[in-house]
Motif scaffolding. Structure first.
Motif, PDB file in Angstrom:
ATOM      1  N   GLY A 190       1.493   6.869  -6.821  1.00 16.19           N
ATOM      2  CA  GLY A 190       0.300   7.670  -7.067  1.00 16.19           C
ATOM      3  C   GLY A 190      -0.872   6.842  -7.550  1.00 16.19           C
ATOM      4  O   GLY A 190      -1.729   7.342  -8.292  1.00 16.19           O
ATOM      5  N   GLU A 249       8.743   3.911   1.963  1.00 18.88           N
ATOM      6  CA  GLU A 249       8.718   5.357   1.760  1.00 18.88           C
ATOM      7  C   GLU A 249      10.123   5.939   1.584  1.00 18.88           C
ATOM      8  O   GLU A 249      10.285   7.009   0.991  1.00 18.88           O
ATOM      9  N   ARG A 258       5.891   0.133   5.903  1.00 16.19           N
ATOM     10  CA  ARG A 258       5.605   1.450   5.318  1.00 16.19           C
ATOM     11  C   ARG A 258       6.849   2.339   5.315  1.00 16.19           C
ATOM     12  O   ARG A 258       7.190   2.955   4.290  1.00 16.19           O
ATOM     13  N   GLU A 285       0.823  -1.204   0.000  1.00 16.02           N
ATOM     14  CA  GLU A 285       0.000   0.000   0.000  1.00 16.02           C
ATOM     15  C   GLU A 285       0.864   1.263   0.000  1.00 16.02           C
ATOM     16  O   GLU A 285       0.525   2.264  -0.654  1.00 16.02           O
ATOM     17  N   ALA A 286       2.003   1.226   0.710  1.00 18.02           N
ATOM     18  CA  ALA A 286       2.923   2.370   0.694  1.00 18.02           C
ATOM     19  C   ALA A 286       3.529   2.548  -0.693  1.00 18.02           C
ATOM     20  O   ALA A 286       3.709   3.678  -1.168  1.00 18.02           O
ATOM     21  N   ALA A 314       1.053   4.197  -2.959  1.00 21.91           N
ATOM     22  CA  ALA A 314       1.019   5.637  -2.707  1.00 21.91           C
ATOM     23  C   ALA A 314       2.204   6.330  -3.363  1.00 21.91           C
ATOM     24  O   ALA A 314       2.056   7.426  -3.925  1.00 21.91           O
ATOM     25  N   ARG A 315       3.383   5.687  -3.324  1.00 26.02           N
ATOM     26  CA  ARG A 315       4.564   6.272  -3.974  1.00 26.02           C
ATOM     27  C   ARG A 315       4.352   6.413  -5.474  1.00 26.02           C
ATOM     28  O   ARG A 315       4.815   7.366  -6.096  1.00 26.02           O
ATOM     29  N   ASP A 334      -4.267   4.390  -6.787  1.00 25.43           N
ATOM     30  CA  ASP A 334      -5.346   4.013  -5.876  1.00 25.43           C
ATOM     31  C   ASP A 334      -5.812   2.628  -6.315  1.00 25.43           C
ATOM     32  O   ASP A 334      -6.650   2.492  -7.213  1.00 25.43           O
TER      33      ASP A 334
END
Length: 205
Positions: free
Chosen positions: A55, A187, A183, A48-49, A52-53, A57
């Motif tokens: 971009g 990141e 996470r 999930e991280a 997000a990196r 969904d």
């Protein structure tokens, strides 16, 4: 709870012998077409991280990231979610020692094992190798766990282990820590340093 959270809860209940109706209804509502089968919540946190990196969904794309509560559950989940039941495309991430087990489970479910991406030891080990011992140590310190790490490293059982193995062990010594660092480590990754199994998984999505 989001619809995706409700779907995960319903699938877990179905896998434990509950009804399939809520699962089908939620899958239709979410327009799901793919399930990412993961061993546990720390893998899900990392995936999930990474989304997000990038971009992305994944839920909006019709992809469910599904921690199964252990590798031994893959046969059950593959059978329920794959072509013979819910008819979702199955992809996954596993440790090398579990690869044969996953491949057999996917084949029994009439699902292709080509969407399976394999970590040499586990995902945490892949991330530590990608980032390097120094960077991971700095991240642990930034998370306020420097003293805990130093105490851990002084234990006799850690003296003969390589530094990256010590860090991997440290991440697994406290409940919730692997989820947190799943996470944190992702990141901190430079895009060009993404471990091959994780990059492959997202390439397949």
């Amino acid at each position: 709870m989001t619809d995706m959270g409700a779907f995960r809860t319903a699938v877990t209940a179905w896998a434990a012998g509950g009804p399939d109706g809520p699962v089908q209804d939620l899958a239709d509502r979410l327009l799901l077409h793919t399930a990412v089968l993961l061993e546990g919540p720390s893998d899900a946190a990392a995936v999930e991280a990474m989304a997000a990196r990038y971009g992305r969904d994944l839920a909006a794309e019709g992809v469910c990231v599904l921690p199964m509560g252990g590798a031994m559950s893959v046969g059950r989940y593959a059978g329920l979610l794959g072509p013979s039941a819910l008819d979702l495309r199955l992809v996954g991430l596993c440790d090398e020692r579990e690869q044969d087990f996953y491949v057999r489970a996917l084949k029994r479910a009439d699902a292709s094992p080509q969407g399976l991406f394999v970590c040499a030891a586990d995902l945490e080990d892949e991330l530590i190798r990608a980032l390097g011992v120094r960077t991971v140590t700095e991240l642990v310190e930034a998370e306020g766990e420097s003293r805990r790490l130093q105490t851990f490293l002084r234990q006799p059982a850690q003296q003969d282990r390589a530094a990256h193995q010590q860090l991997r062990r440290f991440l697994g010594t406290k409940a919730g820590r692997k989820i947190r660092y799943g996470r944190v480590l992702v990141e901190a990754l430079e895009p060009t340093r993404t471990p091959a199994p994780l990059a492959g998984l997202f390439g397949a999505l």
